[in-house]
Design an enzyme around this catalytic site. Structure first.
Site, PDB file in Angstrom:
ATOM      1  CE  LYS A 237      -0.447  -0.419   5.046  1.00  0.00           C
ATOM      2  NZ  LYS A 237      -1.319  -0.904   6.135  1.00  0.00           N
TER       3      LYS A 237
ATOM      4  CE1 TYR B 204      11.049  32.167   4.495  1.00  0.00           C
ATOM      5  CE2 TYR B 204      11.330  29.788   4.289  1.00  0.00           C
ATOM      6  CZ  TYR B 204      11.074  31.028   3.710  1.00  0.00           C
ATOM      7  OH  TYR B 204      10.848  31.112   2.366  1.00  0.00           O
TER       8      TYR B 204
ATOM      9  CG  MET C 217       8.118  24.039  -0.282  1.00  0.00           C
ATOM     10  SD  MET C 217       7.126  25.016  -1.413  1.00  0.00           S
ATOM     11  CE  MET C 217       5.973  25.813  -0.302  1.00  0.00           C
TER      12      MET C 217
HETATM   13  C1  LIG Z   1      -0.446  -1.821   6.858  1.00  0.00           C
HETATM   14  C2  LIG Z   1      -1.000  -3.142   7.244  1.00  0.00           C
HETATM   15  C3  LIG Z   1      -0.154  -4.260   7.347  1.00  0.00           C
HETATM   16  C4  LIG Z   1       1.344  -4.148   7.262  1.00  0.00           C
HETATM   17  O1  LIG Z   1       1.802  -3.619   8.482  1.00  0.00           O
HETATM   18  P1  LIG Z   1       3.357  -3.422   8.820  1.00  0.00           P
HETATM   19  O2  LIG Z   1       3.348  -3.009  10.235  1.00  0.00           O
HETATM   20  O3  LIG Z   1       3.837  -2.339   7.903  1.00  0.00           O
HETATM   21  O4  LIG Z   1       4.031  -4.721   8.580  1.00  0.00           O
HETATM   22  C5  LIG Z   1      -0.752  -5.498   7.576  1.00  0.00           C
HETATM   23  N1  LIG Z   1      -2.086  -5.611   7.732  1.00  0.00           N
HETATM   24  C6  LIG Z   1      -2.922  -4.549   7.684  1.00  0.00           C
HETATM   25  C7  LIG Z   1      -4.384  -4.750   7.900  1.00  0.00           C
HETATM   26  C8  LIG Z   1      -2.406  -3.280   7.451  1.00  0.00           C
HETATM   27  O5  LIG Z   1      -3.224  -2.222   7.427  1.00  0.00           O
END
Ligand SMILES: *Cc1c(COP(=O)(O)O)cnc(C)c1O
Length: 375
Positions: A44, A268, A316
């Site tokens: 993801k 800044y 930035m």
């Molecule tokens: C993001 C996620 C993972 C992976 O988690 P990590 O801690 O990055 O290994 C696994 N299961 C679900 C449901 C997640 O949302």
């Protein structure tokens, strides 16, 4: 991992090097650790910032056959990346199904994660309308209170197994709340709740552990592990040495080095006051690149392996470091310095920024010149 030299790309001032060989080695280590359970890859957020288009084919070539994302659009990108390498691999999307997207999930062979009873009902109705049995993952909440069937919904489903007719439950899954805290009793409680739920539901495979969960041992492995952060080098066992290999380094050129002789301020809000002669070097990376603003006055950059403190605010597009202690032959304009790498692993940068490695990874900027090595 080799350092990147500027002659490859003379127009860039900042370089993100992604070591795909290290990602694959990390996955293989976790695969061996959970065997005979299967090891998926959570990809993801564009493979935690590293790039799905490069990470997914590398993992597929190494034998990974299950990929996990959060959103449908991400699942489509994973499908595209898998097409030439492993078209049969399974992809599932944790966020469930946006209304009316059943047909698109099916057409693209994306497994929905059904998080509530109405999601189950819609998928079942869709399957019935086609006269087919359709696969899905079903999420049982065991303590996160975020997504998944809560205790009441679980009771209802256990009492009405016919609600699953037409659904091929590939996995029952749940997610740990405190996996990286190995002494937390919540881990064992969630394990018990998950086992209780499995005993009451129709038999199917089960998926439990994220990266840290894998390190709790065999009881936590079930049939499918779901590591994310550990694949990318974030330490899944924060109180122990990191068993994973670092997968990214971030290097940038010093754009300018200046002497500040009299009492002056830097950046800044004139937030950093200098007294006496100091040398300040400027780097062309800023918060727009995901280099957190909270690192102002806290973070460190490595010049020839020596730590130089970030002084003043993070802008930035720019940061300023104090290189007074370094000889001019080392800290000069054009010099490449390390912001993330062997001297400053992601977890250390996160600590200095007051956040977690996950946030540093998923914020990695789009303006860096990206180089993929080790494929
Ligand atoms: C993001 C996620 C993972 C992976 O988690 P990590 O801690 O990055 O290994 C696994 N299961 C679900 C449901 C997640 O949302």
């Amino acid at each position: 991992m080799t350092n990147v030299t500027s002659d490859l790309t003379p127009r860039a001032d900042s370089f993100l090097t992604v070591d795909l060989g290290a990602v694959v080695a990390n996955w293989a280590q976790l695969r061996d650790r959970v065997a005979p359970a299967e090891c998926s890859a959570v990809v993801k957020a564009d493979a935690y910032g590293l790039g799905v288009a490069r990470v997914v084919p590398a993992l597929a070539a190494a034998g990974c056959r299950t990929f996990v994302v959060a959103q449908f659009e991400e699942a489509l990108a994973v499908r595209r990346a898998l097409e030439p390498v492993a078209p049969q691999a399974q992809v599932f999307s944790l966020g469930g199904m946006p209304p009316g997207c059943e047909g698109e999930f099916l057409a693209n062979r994306i497994l929905p994660v059904l998080n509530h009873l109405s999601g189950i009902a819609s998928w079942r109705a869709f399957a019935a309308s086609r006269g087919e049995v359709l696969p899905a993952v079903v999420h049982i909440d065991t303590g996160m209170n975020r997504l998944g069937l809560g205790p009441d919904e679980l009771d209802d489903l256990a009492a009405h197994p016919e609600w699953l007719e037409g659904i091929d439950v590939r996995y029952w899954m749940t997610h740990l709340a405190c996996a990286e805290d190995f002494d937390n009793p919540m881990n064992g409680e969630q394990l018990d709740r998950f086992r209780d739920a499995l005993a009451r539901l129709p038999k199917a495979k089960a998926s439990f552990a994220n990266s840290s969960g894998i390190f709790h041992g065999k009881d936590y492995h079930f049939d499918l592990a779901r590591p994310g952060c550990a694949l990318y080098g974030v330490n899944p066992t924060p109180r122990l040495p990191n068993p994973m290999r670092g997968t990214v380094r971030l290097d940038a050129r010093l754009l300018q080095v200046r002497n500040c002789a009299s009492p002056m301020t830097v950046g800044y809000a004139a937030a950093h006051k200098v007294t006496g002669p100091v040398r300040i070097a400027t780097i062309g990376i800023g918060y727009a690149d995901g280099y957190m603003r909270s690192l102002g006055g806290k973070g460190h950059v490595f010049v020839d392996g020596v730590a130089a403190p970030i002084v003043g605010r993070i802008s930035m597009d720019l940061i300023t470091i104090d290189v007074t202690g370094l000889p001019e032959s080392v800290a000069h304009a054009g010099r490449m310095v390390e912001l993330i790498g062997p001297n400053r692993p992601v977890d250390r940068v996160a600590e200095e920024a007051g956040t977690i490695g996950y946030e540093i990874m998923t914020s990695l900027g789009r303006r860096y010149h990206r180089v993929y090595v080790g494929a």
